[in-house]
Design a protein around this motif. Structure first.
Motif, short mmCIF file in Angstrom:
data_model
loop_
_atom_site.label_atom_id
_atom_site.label_comp_id
_atom_site.label_asym_id
_atom_site.label_seq_id
_atom_site.Cartn_x
_atom_site.Cartn_y
_atom_site.Cartn_z
N VAL A 198 -36.06 -10.54 24.41
CA VAL A 198 -34.89 -9.97 25.60
C VAL A 198 -33.43 -9.90 24.80
O VAL A 198 -32.29 -8.94 25.51
CB VAL A 198 -35.18 -9.63 26.80
CG1 VAL A 198 -36.43 -9.53 26.81
CG2 VAL A 198 -35.09 -11.41 27.10
N MET A 199 -32.87 -11.56 24.52
CA MET A 199 -32.08 -11.88 24.14
C MET A 199 -31.52 -11.36 22.87
O MET A 199 -30.03 -10.41 23.30
CB MET A 199 -31.95 -13.25 23.76
CG MET A 199 -32.04 -14.48 24.71
SD MET A 199 -30.36 -14.95 26.34
CE MET A 199 -30.18 -15.93 24.69
N GLN A 200 -31.58 -10.90 22.05
CA GLN A 200 -31.71 -9.68 21.56
C GLN A 200 -31.21 -8.82 21.65
O GLN A 200 -30.14 -8.23 20.87
CB GLN A 200 -32.59 -9.86 19.94
CG GLN A 200 -32.08 -9.08 18.38
CD GLN A 200 -30.44 -10.23 17.93
OE1 GLN A 200 -30.96 -11.10 17.71
NE2 GLN A 200 -29.97 -9.20 17.42
N ARG A 201 -31.91 -7.60 22.12
CA ARG A 201 -31.40 -6.90 22.57
C ARG A 201 -30.02 -6.66 23.38
O ARG A 201 -29.32 -5.71 23.75
CB ARG A 201 -32.90 -5.96 23.79
CG ARG A 201 -34.53 -5.96 22.23
CD ARG A 201 -35.05 -5.27 24.22
NE ARG A 201 -36.01 -5.08 22.83
CZ ARG A 201 -37.78 -4.41 22.86
NH1 ARG A 201 -37.49 -4.48 24.02
NH2 ARG A 201 -38.58 -4.39 23.02
N MET A 202 -30.21 -8.10 23.90
CA MET A 202 -29.00 -7.94 25.24
C MET A 202 -27.93 -7.50 24.15
O MET A 202 -26.79 -7.39 24.30
CB MET A 202 -28.85 -9.11 26.41
CG MET A 202 -27.94 -8.88 27.78
SD MET A 202 -28.10 -10.74 27.75
CE MET A 202 -28.46 -11.72 26.88
N TRP A 203 -27.91 -8.67 23.48
CA TRP A 203 -26.55 -8.72 22.07
C TRP A 203 -26.16 -7.68 21.25
O TRP A 203 -25.06 -7.48 20.90
CB TRP A 203 -27.13 -10.28 21.28
CG TRP A 203 -25.70 -9.82 20.20
CD1 TRP A 203 -25.74 -9.43 19.01
CD2 TRP A 203 -24.70 -10.87 20.45
NE1 TRP A 203 -24.85 -10.42 18.26
CE2 TRP A 203 -24.24 -10.40 19.54
CE3 TRP A 203 -24.66 -11.38 21.63
CZ2 TRP A 203 -22.04 -11.02 19.42
CZ3 TRP A 203 -22.62 -11.89 21.69
CH2 TRP A 203 -21.87 -11.61 21.18
N ASP A 204 -27.41 -6.93 20.94
CA ASP A 204 -27.22 -5.87 20.30
C ASP A 204 -26.74 -4.76 21.45
O ASP A 204 -26.07 -4.03 20.82
CB ASP A 204 -28.27 -4.36 20.29
CG ASP A 204 -29.10 -5.58 19.22
OD1 ASP A 204 -28.39 -6.91 18.37
OD2 ASP A 204 -30.63 -5.35 18.64
N MET A 205 -27.09 -4.32 22.80
CA MET A 205 -26.79 -3.83 23.33
C MET A 205 -24.99 -4.29 23.75
O MET A 205 -23.64 -3.18 23.53
CB MET A 205 -26.95 -3.96 24.55
CG MET A 205 -26.17 -2.99 26.03
SD MET A 205 -27.12 -2.71 27.64
CE MET A 205 -28.61 -2.18 27.65
N CYS A 206 -23.93 -5.68 23.97
CA CYS A 206 -22.84 -6.14 23.85
C CYS A 206 -22.12 -5.47 22.22
O CYS A 206 -21.09 -5.03 22.75
CB CYS A 206 -22.76 -7.59 23.98
SG CYS A 206 -21.47 -8.31 23.67
N VAL A 207 -23.13 -6.27 21.12
CA VAL A 207 -22.18 -5.53 20.35
C VAL A 207 -22.08 -3.46 20.05
O VAL A 207 -20.63 -3.24 19.78
CB VAL A 207 -22.94 -5.69 18.92
CG1 VAL A 207 -22.52 -5.12 17.33
CG2 VAL A 207 -23.40 -7.29 19.07
N GLN A 208 -22.80 -2.84 20.46
CA GLN A 208 -23.25 -2.12 20.74
C GLN A 208 -21.42 -1.40 21.60
O GLN A 208 -20.83 0.44 21.15
CB GLN A 208 -23.65 -0.58 21.50
CG GLN A 208 -24.87 -0.52 20.41
CD GLN A 208 -25.98 -0.45 20.84
OE1 GLN A 208 -25.76 0.08 22.49
NE2 GLN A 208 -27.71 -0.16 19.99
N ARG A 209 -21.51 -2.32 22.66
CA ARG A 209 -19.67 -2.15 23.66
C ARG A 209 -18.51 -2.32 22.97
O ARG A 209 -18.06 -2.15 23.47
CB ARG A 209 -20.00 -2.51 25.14
CG ARG A 209 -20.96 -1.39 25.45
CD ARG A 209 -21.23 -1.76 27.25
NE ARG A 209 -22.73 -1.05 27.95
CZ ARG A 209 -22.47 -1.04 29.28
NH1 ARG A 209 -21.79 -2.16 29.70
NH2 ARG A 209 -23.59 -0.74 29.46
N GLY A 210 -18.51 -3.09 21.75
CA GLY A 210 -17.85 -3.44 21.72
C GLY A 210 -17.46 -5.08 21.49
O GLY A 210 -16.08 -5.03 21.44
N GLY A 211 -18.61 -5.56 22.31
CA GLY A 211 -17.92 -6.61 22.72
C GLY A 211 -18.53 -7.92 21.87
O GLY A 211 -19.33 -8.03 20.42
N ASN A 212 -17.86 -9.62 21.91
CA ASN A 212 -18.63 -10.14 20.85
C ASN A 212 -18.72 -11.73 21.75
O ASN A 212 -18.64 -12.80 21.11
CB ASN A 212 -16.44 -10.74 19.71
CG ASN A 212 -15.58 -11.26 20.48
OD1 ASN A 212 -16.33 -11.11 22.07
ND2 ASN A 212 -14.96 -12.02 20.03
#
Length: 130
Positions: A61-75
């Motif tokens: 779930v951490m990886q899925r959350m991180w992937d969503m963050c990157v899709q939105r342009g976050g770091n």
């Protein structure tokens, strides 16, 4: 990957808030793990089959959350939390959620930089503020 449970990241400036991000999974242990766990429960102590299931679930779930963050342009993700629950008697739900942000490292100690942020600024080529 910067994921923290705090509302800010020492040594980094938040430039944009990109919204909530999350990762979710629903899992069940296989019949063999449930059988072994049942026998181990009789003697007490840690049930490693379930411990491993929870670790794997949290990592997923951490990886899925991180992937969503990157899709939105976050770091980075701030205010990260876990939530867990049971569904029926056989399923376990694990959710990780937080706020996706865009940050940049503060490059000098005089402005609030930390050893990590100064190092990141140097390696990422972030110039010190004037």
């Amino acid at each position: 990957m910067l994921i923290v449970t705090t509302n800010d990241i020492p040594g980094y400036q938040i430039d944009a808030v990109l919204g909530e991000v999350m990762g979710l999974t629903v899992r069940s242990a296989n019949i063999g793990a449930n059988l072994v766990a049942g026998f181990k429960a009789l003697g007490g102590g840690e049930i490693s089959q379930y411990t491993n299931l929870v670790y794997d679930s949290r990592n997923q779930v951490m990886q899925r959350m991180w992937d969503m963050c990157v899709q939105r342009g976050g770091n980075a993700i701030v205010a990260m939390r876990f939530d867990t629950g049971d569904i029926a008697q056989s399923f376990s739900e694990v959710c990780a959620y937080g706020t996706a942000v865009l940050v940049h490292p503060i490059a000098t100690a005089a402005e609030g930089g930390t050893a990590q942020s100064i190092h990141d600024a140097t390696t990422q080529g972030t110039p010190p503020a004037a």
